[in-house]
Design a protein around this motif. Structure first.
Motif, PDB file in Angstrom:
ATOM      1  N   PHE A 547       1.020  -0.843  -0.152  1.00 57.53           N
ATOM      2  CA  PHE A 547       0.237  -0.013  -0.229  1.00 57.53           C
ATOM      3  C   PHE A 547       0.878   1.143  -0.401  1.00 57.53           C
ATOM      4  O   PHE A 547       2.060   1.376   0.731  1.00 57.53           O
ATOM      5  CB  PHE A 547      -1.191  -0.007   0.948  1.00 57.53           C
ATOM      6  CG  PHE A 547      -0.578   0.258   2.283  1.00 57.53           C
ATOM      7  CD1 PHE A 547       0.374   1.208   2.798  1.00 57.53           C
ATOM      8  CD2 PHE A 547      -0.578  -1.640   3.814  1.00 57.53           C
ATOM      9  CE1 PHE A 547       1.091   1.306   4.619  1.00 57.53           C
ATOM     10  CE2 PHE A 547       0.026  -0.706   4.655  1.00 57.53           C
ATOM     11  CZ  PHE A 547       1.022   0.074   5.054  1.00 57.53           C
ATOM     12  N   THR A 548       0.165   1.900  -0.764  1.00 65.41           N
ATOM     13  CA  THR A 548       1.106   3.465  -0.500  1.00 65.41           C
ATOM     14  C   THR A 548       0.345   4.484   0.019  1.00 65.41           C
ATOM     15  O   THR A 548      -0.846   5.264  -0.103  1.00 65.41           O
ATOM     16  CB  THR A 548       1.142   4.395  -1.540  1.00 65.41           C
ATOM     17  OG1 THR A 548       1.881   2.827  -2.957  1.00 65.41           O
ATOM     18  CG2 THR A 548       2.174   5.394  -2.223  1.00 65.41           C
ATOM     19  N   VAL A 549       1.087   5.916   0.937  1.00 62.97           N
ATOM     20  CA  VAL A 549       0.037   6.824   1.554  1.00 62.97           C
ATOM     21  C   VAL A 549       1.892   7.813   1.888  1.00 62.97           C
ATOM     22  O   VAL A 549       2.440   8.046   0.838  1.00 62.97           O
ATOM     23  CB  VAL A 549       0.553   6.442   3.356  1.00 62.97           C
ATOM     24  CG1 VAL A 549      -0.666   5.389   3.922  1.00 62.97           C
ATOM     25  CG2 VAL A 549       1.738   5.478   3.852  1.00 62.97           C
ATOM     26  N   ALA A 550       0.720   9.062   1.349  1.00 67.04           N
ATOM     27  CA  ALA A 550       1.248  10.332   1.147  1.00 67.04           C
ATOM     28  C   ALA A 550       2.302  10.992   2.728  1.00 67.04           C
ATOM     29  O   ALA A 550       1.779  10.023   3.753  1.00 67.04           O
ATOM     30  CB  ALA A 550       0.880  11.134   1.280  1.00 67.04           C
ATOM     31  N   ALA A 551       3.820  10.641   2.731  1.00 67.09           N
ATOM     32  CA  ALA A 551       4.283  11.471   4.015  1.00 67.09           C
ATOM     33  C   ALA A 551       3.589  12.863   3.528  1.00 67.09           C
ATOM     34  O   ALA A 551       4.349  13.800   2.124  1.00 67.09           O
ATOM     35  CB  ALA A 551       5.549  10.794   3.300  1.00 67.09           C
ATOM     36  N   ARG A 552       4.842  13.968   5.034  1.00 65.88           N
ATOM     37  CA  ARG A 552       5.560  14.628   4.559  1.00 65.88           C
ATOM     38  C   ARG A 552       6.089  15.158   4.316  1.00 65.88           C
ATOM     39  O   ARG A 552       7.291  14.087   3.888  1.00 65.88           O
ATOM     40  CB  ARG A 552       5.444  15.505   6.179  1.00 65.88           C
ATOM     41  CG  ARG A 552       4.281  15.423   6.466  1.00 65.88           C
ATOM     42  CD  ARG A 552       4.880  16.519   7.771  1.00 65.88           C
ATOM     43  NE  ARG A 552       3.305  16.229   9.025  1.00 65.88           N
ATOM     44  CZ  ARG A 552       2.394  17.613   8.776  1.00 65.88           C
ATOM     45  NH1 ARG A 552       2.064  18.121   7.618  1.00 65.88           N
ATOM     46  NH2 ARG A 552       1.041  17.083   9.761  1.00 65.88           N
ATOM     47  N   PRO A 553       6.336  16.125   2.843  1.00 63.97           N
ATOM     48  CA  PRO A 553       7.569  16.658   2.286  1.00 63.97           C
ATOM     49  C   PRO A 553       9.092  16.108   2.904  1.00 63.97           C
ATOM     50  O   PRO A 553      10.462  15.837   2.558  1.00 63.97           O
ATOM     51  CB  PRO A 553       7.277  17.682   1.768  1.00 63.97           C
ATOM     52  CG  PRO A 553       5.929  18.197   1.480  1.00 63.97           C
ATOM     53  CD  PRO A 553       5.338  17.476   3.006  1.00 63.97           C
ATOM     54  N   VAL A 558       8.669   7.315   7.698  1.00 66.63           N
ATOM     55  CA  VAL A 558       7.436   6.913   7.868  1.00 66.63           C
ATOM     56  C   VAL A 558       7.074   5.316   9.254  1.00 66.63           C
ATOM     57  O   VAL A 558       8.027   4.333   8.276  1.00 66.63           O
ATOM     58  CB  VAL A 558       6.241   6.786   7.318  1.00 66.63           C
ATOM     59  CG1 VAL A 558       5.544   8.015   6.804  1.00 66.63           C
ATOM     60  CG2 VAL A 558       6.412   5.915   6.779  1.00 66.63           C
ATOM     61  N   ARG A 559       6.797   5.427  10.359  1.00 66.38           N
ATOM     62  CA  ARG A 559       6.942   4.777  10.910  1.00 66.38           C
ATOM     63  C   ARG A 559       5.815   3.770  11.120  1.00 66.38           C
ATOM     64  O   ARG A 559       5.077   4.398  10.983  1.00 66.38           O
ATOM     65  CB  ARG A 559       6.820   4.672  12.974  1.00 66.38           C
ATOM     66  CG  ARG A 559       7.969   3.461  12.865  1.00 66.38           C
ATOM     67  CD  ARG A 559       8.074   4.381  14.895  1.00 66.38           C
ATOM     68  NE  ARG A 559       8.531   3.234  15.716  1.00 66.38           N
ATOM     69  CZ  ARG A 559       8.388   3.486  16.791  1.00 66.38           C
ATOM     70  NH1 ARG A 559       7.898   4.703  17.382  1.00 66.38           N
ATOM     71  NH2 ARG A 559       8.986   2.604  17.685  1.00 66.38           N
ATOM     72  N   ILE A 560       5.532   2.164  11.133  1.00 63.23           N
ATOM     73  CA  ILE A 560       4.421   1.747  10.957  1.00 63.23           C
ATOM     74  C   ILE A 560       4.313   0.693  12.207  1.00 63.23           C
ATOM     75  O   ILE A 560       5.348  -0.143  12.246  1.00 63.23           O
ATOM     76  CB  ILE A 560       4.304   0.761   9.529  1.00 63.23           C
ATOM     77  CG1 ILE A 560       4.380   2.051   8.680  1.00 63.23           C
ATOM     78  CG2 ILE A 560       2.888  -0.014   9.605  1.00 63.23           C
ATOM     79  CD1 ILE A 560       5.139   1.192   6.803  1.00 63.23           C
ATOM     80  N   GLN A 569       9.395   0.281   9.258  1.00 59.54           N
ATOM     81  CA  GLN A 569      10.121   1.220   8.171  1.00 59.54           C
ATOM     82  C   GLN A 569       9.485   1.644   6.816  1.00 59.54           C
ATOM     83  O   GLN A 569       9.716   0.527   6.715  1.00 59.54           O
ATOM     84  CB  GLN A 569      11.442   1.938   8.601  1.00 59.54           C
ATOM     85  CG  GLN A 569      11.623   2.639   9.926  1.00 59.54           C
ATOM     86  CD  GLN A 569      10.948   3.505  10.759  1.00 59.54           C
ATOM     87  OE1 GLN A 569      11.042   4.537   9.608  1.00 59.54           O
ATOM     88  NE2 GLN A 569      11.236   4.056  12.077  1.00 59.54           N
ATOM     89  N   ALA A 570       8.930   2.404   6.252  1.00 58.45           N
ATOM     90  CA  ALA A 570       8.760   2.792   5.482  1.00 58.45           C
ATOM     91  C   ALA A 570       9.393   3.535   3.848  1.00 58.45           C
ATOM     92  O   ALA A 570       8.826   5.382   4.802  1.00 58.45           O
ATOM     93  CB  ALA A 570       7.535   2.618   5.014  1.00 58.45           C
ATOM     94  N   TYR A 589      -2.621  -1.758  10.279  1.00 65.61           N
ATOM     95  CA  TYR A 589      -1.135  -1.438  10.037  1.00 65.61           C
ATOM     96  C   TYR A 589      -1.616   0.427  10.500  1.00 65.61           C
ATOM     97  O   TYR A 589      -2.179   1.330   9.304  1.00 65.61           O
ATOM     98  CB  TYR A 589      -0.272  -0.870   8.878  1.00 65.61           C
ATOM     99  CG  TYR A 589      -0.180  -2.713   8.252  1.00 65.61           C
ATOM    100  CD1 TYR A 589       0.965  -3.520   8.707  1.00 65.61           C
ATOM    101  CD2 TYR A 589      -1.329  -3.482   8.093  1.00 65.61           C
ATOM    102  CE1 TYR A 589       1.228  -4.565   8.271  1.00 65.61           C
ATOM    103  CE2 TYR A 589      -1.325  -5.186   8.178  1.00 65.61           C
ATOM    104  CZ  TYR A 589       0.458  -5.569   7.829  1.00 65.61           C
ATOM    105  OH  TYR A 589       0.554  -6.956   7.564  1.00 65.61           O
ATOM    106  N   SER A 590      -1.345   1.064  11.857  1.00 69.15           N
ATOM    107  CA  SER A 590      -1.247   2.113  12.231  1.00 69.15           C
ATOM    108  C   SER A 590       0.424   3.107  11.393  1.00 69.15           C
ATOM    109  O   SER A 590       1.654   2.295  11.875  1.00 69.15           O
ATOM    110  CB  SER A 590      -0.899   2.311  13.298  1.00 69.15           C
ATOM    111  OG  SER A 590      -1.989   1.797  13.750  1.00 69.15           O
ATOM    112  N   ILE A 591       0.044   3.950  10.942  1.00 70.62           N
ATOM    113  CA  ILE A 591       1.218   4.448  10.149  1.00 70.62           C
ATOM    114  C   ILE A 591       1.142   6.236  10.385  1.00 70.62           C
ATOM    115  O   ILE A 591       0.672   6.874  10.765  1.00 70.62           O
ATOM    116  CB  ILE A 591       0.929   4.642   8.670  1.00 70.62           C
ATOM    117  CG1 ILE A 591       0.395   3.047   8.355  1.00 70.62           C
ATOM    118  CG2 ILE A 591       2.568   5.006   7.467  1.00 70.62           C
ATOM    119  CD1 ILE A 591       0.266   3.146   6.662  1.00 70.62           C
TER     120      ILE A 591
END
Length: 664
Positions: A547-553, A558-560, A569-570, A589-591
Motif C-alpha cells: 500500500f502507498t500513503v502520502a508522507a510529509r515532504p 514513516v514508522r508503521i 519503517q517505510a 497497520y498504523s502509520i
C-alpha cells in the motif's frame, strides 16, 4: 518392514508345516531284526534308533534347525514382506512449501499444516543420497528462494526452518517458474551434461491453489504431498463499508459470511468501532457446503452458495473517522478469516472540479448534484493553476475532477471523469474519431451503469481510445471501449470516449443529455469515483500486496505499527509517497505520517478459495507428470526374492550335510 499378504496366510502355513516337521523327529522307525556278528559298524544305526524312540527329549540336531529355517524363510516369502526406504528421486530435488493462509489450520497437537509440511520436508532432506542436491522455495502470493541447490543437509534444514506463516493467498505459478529456472543446468554444468537432466519437484501443500490449471512441468516430474485433513471453517468473504450519499454521517456495513464445512454452522457477528463493541447480530443457521468426502473432490466453483452463505447489514451514525472491525464468534480451523477491517474517513460532501471550455449541460447539472461545492474552470486555467490550488498532502484537493473535451497529463492522485478525452499516461493512446458505429456490448451490472438504459443512448462519434489490459470496459464498440474504468497507482479514471458536443462544440453529439438517463449516469459516476475517498472506506489491500500513503515532504521515512505488534519503517520517495510491502498479516497497520486520512490501512484476506480449507485430493495441472499423496511416501522394496535366494542356499547346505551323514 511391512507385509502385503493377509496375516492368516503365513499363520496357516506355519500351522500346517512346522508341527508335522517336529513330529517326524519323534516318530520311531520300524526296522526288520536280523542277527549280526558285531555292532561296531552299526553304531550310527543304534544312535538313530535312540533318537527316533517315541516321546524322547529332542537332542541338538543341525538338520532339524536347518529345516525349520527353511520353513521360516518360505513362510516369510508367502507373507510378501516389503522394506520402506528412500524413494528413487532424480539428481536435482526442489522442495516447494506452501506458506499461504490456509496452511495456518491447526491439525491437532497444536501443529499447523505448515508445521506438518516442514516435518515432511525435513524427512525428504534426510532421505537425500550423497550424489543428490536440493533447493528450498517458500510461496504464498509470491515465491521466494530460501536456499539454492546444495547437498549440504544442514543448510537445507535451516532454510526450511526460516519459512514463516503468512496470511496471503496461495499461488503456485511463480514458485514453479523459479524452480524450473534454477533446475536448468548452466555454465560448466550444462557443458558437461550430455543431455539436460530432469528435476524432482516436491510441493508440500493442502492443494487449494486456484492457478494449478495454468502450470506446466516442462522438465521433470511433480510430486504433491497433500497436507491436512480438517474441513470445518466459517469465514468472512466480503466486507463493504459505505456512507450514505445524501447523508454522509450515516454508515452502512455489509458483511458476507459463508460456511465451508460439512456440518451446519451458527455464529454471531459483532461490529466494533475503534475497538468498542457497537452491535451484535445472530447469523441464521448456515447449511453445509457439501458432505465430508465431496469437499475434498470438488472445486469451490462446483459447489453452489445456496443456503451456505448469508449477508448481514449494520447501519449506524458515524460523524467521525473510525476504524471498523467485524468479528465472528466461536472457533474453527482457520481464525484468519474470522475478522475483517476497514478504515473509514470522516464524512464530508463532495468537492467537484469541472474543467470544460463551456458545456451548458454540465455547468447546469453538476452543481445541482448533492455536492458541497462545484468549481468550474477552463482547460487553460486548469493547466496554469499553481499546485497549491489543486494538491494537498500529495492528493488532489477535489474529490472528483470532471474534464470535458480535454486530455491532460496533469493528474495528481485522485479521481477523474473524462468526456471526449483521456489521461495522458503510459498505456493510453488516442486515435482518430469513429463515426456511425453501434454499441456492441455493455455491463449493466456495474455501479456506473445501474438504472442506465444503454440501448437508448445515441452517439454520432467518439474517439478511438486504446487502454491498458487492466482497464475494465463498461461499454464496447467495434474498435474498442467507449466507456471504461482504469486504475493506476493512486489514480482512478472513468473514461468516456465521446463528448456531449461535436468537435466544433456547435452541435450536440448525442441526445443522451436530453433524457433522465444522463442525470442518473453522472450521479452514479460521482458516487462511484468518490466512494473510496470521501463516501466510504479507504481501499483495503490483500495480504502480501503493498500500500502507498502520502508522507510529509520533509520526511525521509514513516514508522508503521504492524498488527503483530512489531514496528517497521517505510522509506518516503522524493515525491512524498511511502510504499510498504510487508503486509503478510491481516489487520490494521498504523502509520505515523502526521497527515489526516493517511494514518492507517486495513489488510484483509476476504478470499473464498483460501477459506475453503478442505484438502484437495484431485490435484491437476495443465501438462506434465504429477503424483498426489497424503504423505511423503517412501519406496516399498519387495523382500521375497531375497528370501527365496536365502531359501535356496540353506536348502543346498541342508542337502550337503544330510548326504555327508548318510554316506560317511
Amino acid at each position: 518392514m511391512n507385509f502385503l499378504a493377509p496375516w492368516y496366510l503365513p499363520a496357516l502355513a506355519t500351522v500346517l508345516t512346522v508341527p508335522p516337521l517336529v513330529l517326524l523327529y519323534f516318530l520311531k522307525l520300524k526296522r526288520q531284526e536280523l542277527p549280526i556278528s558285531s555292532t561296531l559298524l552299526w553304531k550310527r544305526a543304534v544312535e538313530d534308533l535312540q533318537v527316533n524312540a517315541p516321546f524322547q527329549r529332542l537332542k541338538s540336531n543341525l538338520l532339524l534347525f536347518l529345516q525349520l529355517l527353511l520353513l521360516l524363510l518360505a513362510i516369510l516369502a508367502i507373507a510378501e514382506p516389503t522394506w520402506s526406504g528412500p524413494r528413487d528421486w532424480k539428481k536435482s530435488v526442489v522442495l516447494i512449501l506452501d506458506q499461504s493462509a490456509s496452511m495456518a489450520v491447526e491439525e491437532g497437537a497444536r501443529q499447523t499444516r505448515l508445521d506438518l509440511a516442514k516435518e515432511q520436508a525435513r524427512q525428504a532432506i534426510n532421505d537425500l543420497a550423497s550424489n543428490q542436491k536440493a533447493m528450498v522455495i517458500g510461496f504464498s502470493n509470491r515465491a521466494r528462494v530460501l536456499q539454492t541447490f546444495t547437498n549440504d543437509k544442514n543448510a537445507l534444514h535451516r532454510a526450511v526452518e526460516r519459512i514463516e506463516q503468512t496470511d496471503a493467498v496461495g499461488r503456485l505459478t511463480e514458485a514453479m517458474n523459479l524452480a524450473e529456472v534454477y533446475a536448468m543446468p548452466t555454465g560448466e554444468e550444462a557443458a558437461t551434461e550430455t543431455e539436460v537432466s530432469d528435476a524432482q519437484y516436491i510441493v508440500f501443500t493442502d492443494g487449494r491453489l486456484p492457478d494449478t490449471a495454468d502450470i506446466t512441468v516442462q522438465r521433470g516430474t511433480m510430486d504433491i504431498v497433500r497436507i491436512g485433513n480438517r474441513r470445518d471453517n466459517v469465514g468472512i468473504v466480503n466486507l463493504d463499508v459505505r456512507r450514505n450519499y445524501e447523508k454522509p454521517e450515516l454508515l452502512s456495513v455489509l458483511v458476507r459470511v459463508r460456511n465451508f464445512g460439512y456440518d451446519p454452522a451458527s455464529r454471531d457477528i459483532s461490529l466494533l468501532v475503534d475497538d468498542q463493541l457497537r452491535s451484535v447480530q445472530a447469523i441464521p443457521l448456515l447449511a453445509p457446503l457439501a458432505d465430508r468426502e465431496l469437499l475434498t473432490r470438488m472445486p469451490l466453483s462446483g459447489l453452489p452458495p445456496e443456503g451456505n452463505e448469508v449477508s448481514i447489514a449494520f447501519e449506524l451514525p458515524l460523524a467521525t473517522a473510525a476504524r471498523i472491525e467485524v468479528r465472528l464468534s466461536g472457533t474453527d480451523a482457520l481464525p484468519i478469516d474470522d475478522r475483517a477491517y476497514a478504515i473509514v474517513p470522516p464524512p464530508r460532501a463532495m468537492n467537484i472540479l469541472l474543467v470544460t471550455p463551456g458545456n451548458y449541460y454540465l455547468r447546469r447539472l453538476v452543481p445541482a448534484m448533492p455536492v458541497a461545492n462545484c468549481t468550474i474552470c477552463s482547460p487553460e486555467e486548469y493547466e496554469e493553476a499553481s499546485d497549491d490550488k489543486l494538491i494537498e498532502n500529495g492528493r488532489c484537493l477535489y474529490d472528483v475532477v470532471i474534464i470535458d473535451g480535454h486530455s491532460t497529463e496533469r493528474l495528481p492522485a485522485g479521481n477523474y471523469l473524462f468526456f471526449a478525452g483521456a489521461p495522458l499516461i503510459e498505456g493510453v493512446r488516442i486515435g482518430p474519431g469513429i463515426e456511425g458505429q453501434p454499441f456492441l456490448d455493455w455491463d449493466e451490472t456495474h455501479p456506473v451503469l445501474r438504472h442506465v438504459s444503454v440501448p437508448a443512448i445515441n452517439v454520432f462519434s467518439w474517439l478511438d481510445i486504446k487502454l491498458p489490459n487492466q482497464a475494465i470496459p463498461l461499454i464496447e464498440g467495434p474498435e474498442g471501449p467507449v466507456l471504461a474504468v482504469l486504475r493506476q497507482e493512486r489514480n482512478q479514471y472513468l473514461i468516456c470516449a465521446f463528448g456531449l458536443f461535436d468537435s466544433t462544440r456547435t452541435y450536440l453529439n448525442t441526445d443522451w443529455v436530453l433524457n433522465e438517463g444522463f442525470v442518473v449516469f453522472v450521479y452514479n459516476a460521482l458516487r462511484y469515483l468518490a466512494g473510496a475517498t470521501s463516501a466510504g472506506q479507504i481501499e483495503p489491500v490483500r495480504p502480501g500486496e503493498p500500500f502507498t500513503v502520502a508522507a510529509r515532504p520533509e520526511a525521509a521515512s514513516v514508522r508503521i505499527l504492524r498488527p503483530d505488534g512489531e514496528y517497521d519503517q517505510a522509506t518516503a520517495s522524493p515525491t512524498g509517497l511511502a510504499t510498504y510491502g510487508r503486509t503478510n498479516k491481516v489487520g490494521i497497520y498504523s502509520i505515523a505520517t502526521g497527515i489526516a486520512g493517511e494514518d492507517a490501512r486495513a489488510v484483509n484476506l476476504l478470499d473464498e478459495q483460501e477459506s475453503f480449507i478442505a484438502p484437495n485430493k484431485d490435484f491437476h495441472i495443465a501438462t506434465g507428470s504429477v503424483t498426489a499423496t497424503g504423505s511423503l511416501d517412501r519406496s516399498r522394496r519387495p523382500l521375497w526374492p531375497y528370501l527365496l535366494m536365502t531359501f535356496g542356499l540353506v536348502l543346498l547346505l541342508e542337502w550337503i550335510i544330510y548326504n555327508k551323514r548318510v554316506f560317511v
